[in-house]
Design a protein around this motif. Sequence first.
Motif, PDB file in Angstrom:
ATOM      1  N   MET A   1       0.850  -1.184   0.000  1.00 37.66           N
ATOM      2  CA  MET A   1       0.000   0.000   0.000  1.00 37.66           C
ATOM      3  C   MET A   1       0.894   1.244   0.000  1.00 37.66           C
ATOM      4  N   PRO A   2       0.648   2.167  -0.919  1.00 39.41           N
ATOM      5  CA  PRO A   2       1.447   3.398  -0.972  1.00 39.41           C
ATOM      6  C   PRO A   2       1.263   4.244   0.293  1.00 39.41           C
ATOM      7  N   MET A   3       2.204   5.106   0.519  1.00 37.47           N
ATOM      8  CA  MET A   3       2.182   5.982   1.693  1.00 37.47           C
ATOM      9  C   MET A   3       1.672   7.361   1.278  1.00 37.47           C
ATOM     10  N   ALA A   4       0.751   7.930   2.035  1.00 34.01           N
ATOM     11  CA  ALA A   4       0.205   9.250   1.726  1.00 34.01           C
ATOM     12  C   ALA A   4       1.221  10.343   2.043  1.00 34.01           C
ATOM     13  N   SER A   5       1.234  11.376   1.221  1.00 33.85           N
ATOM     14  CA  SER A   5       2.175  12.485   1.436  1.00 33.85           C
ATOM     15  C   SER A   5       1.961  13.137   2.795  1.00 33.85           C
ATOM     16  N   ASP A  31       3.773   6.609  -4.728  1.00 34.40           N
ATOM     17  CA  ASP A  31       4.921   5.757  -4.461  1.00 34.40           C
ATOM     18  C   ASP A  31       6.259   6.452  -4.700  1.00 34.40           C
ATOM     19  N   HIS A  32       6.229   7.520  -5.477  1.00 35.61           N
ATOM     20  CA  HIS A  32       7.459   8.230  -5.857  1.00 35.61           C
ATOM     21  C   HIS A  32       7.290   9.712  -5.515  1.00 35.61           C
ATOM     22  N   LYS A  59      11.160   6.154  10.076  1.00 38.37           N
ATOM     23  CA  LYS A  59      11.014   4.933  10.884  1.00 38.37           C
ATOM     24  C   LYS A  59      10.904   3.654  10.064  1.00 38.37           C
ATOM     25  N   GLY A  60      11.832   3.461   9.142  1.00 39.60           N
ATOM     26  CA  GLY A  60      11.875   2.211   8.386  1.00 39.60           C
ATOM     27  C   GLY A  60      10.872   2.089   7.254  1.00 39.60           C
ATOM     28  N   LYS A  61      10.139   3.137   6.966  1.00 44.42           N
ATOM     29  CA  LYS A  61       9.142   3.071   5.887  1.00 44.42           C
ATOM     30  C   LYS A  61       9.793   3.124   4.497  1.00 44.42           C
ATOM     31  N   MET A  62      11.022   3.695   4.396  1.00 43.79           N
ATOM     32  CA  MET A  62      11.723   3.770   3.116  1.00 43.79           C
ATOM     33  C   MET A  62      11.992   2.363   2.613  1.00 43.79           C
ATOM     34  N   GLY A  63      11.710   2.146   1.337  1.00 48.60           N
ATOM     35  CA  GLY A  63      11.950   0.841   0.741  1.00 48.60           C
ATOM     36  C   GLY A  63      10.809  -0.128   0.959  1.00 48.60           C
ATOM     37  N   GLY A  64       9.865   0.255   1.791  1.00 45.22           N
ATOM     38  CA  GLY A  64       8.685  -0.580   2.032  1.00 45.22           C
ATOM     39  C   GLY A  64       7.452   0.159   1.530  1.00 45.22           C
ATOM     40  N   GLU A  65       6.741   0.774   2.472  1.00 46.83           N
ATOM     41  CA  GLU A  65       5.555   1.558   2.102  1.00 46.83           C
ATOM     42  C   GLU A  65       5.927   2.735   1.219  1.00 46.83           C
ATOM     43  N   LEU A  66       7.105   3.273   1.443  1.00 44.00           N
ATOM     44  CA  LEU A  66       7.578   4.418   0.665  1.00 44.00           C
ATOM     45  C   LEU A  66       8.672   3.926  -0.266  1.00 44.00           C
TER      46      LEU A  66
END
Length: 77
Positions: A1-5, A31-32, A59-66
């Motif tokens: 699931m993408p992360m909201a801005s 996503d980008h 908090k670890g969201k890079m490479g996953g949700e983001l």
Amino acid sequence: MPMASEDIEAMIVEAFPDAVVEITDLAGDGDHYAAKVTSAAFAGMNRVKQHQAVYAALKGKMGGELHALQLTTAVPE
């Protein structure tokens, strides 16, 4: 699931309360993103340390949700 801005901005502001955050969705897919973060907390840090501090705030969201974040950091003038 993408992360909201809004979620990205909230996490950055939580770590850097004085931050001015500008987020752009680069591909329209949630996503980008590109983010410009301006904070006095970056004073005395080199660019790599500034970026590491922002990634830590996510908090670890890079490479996953983001998936991708083009990051620009600055100290207020």
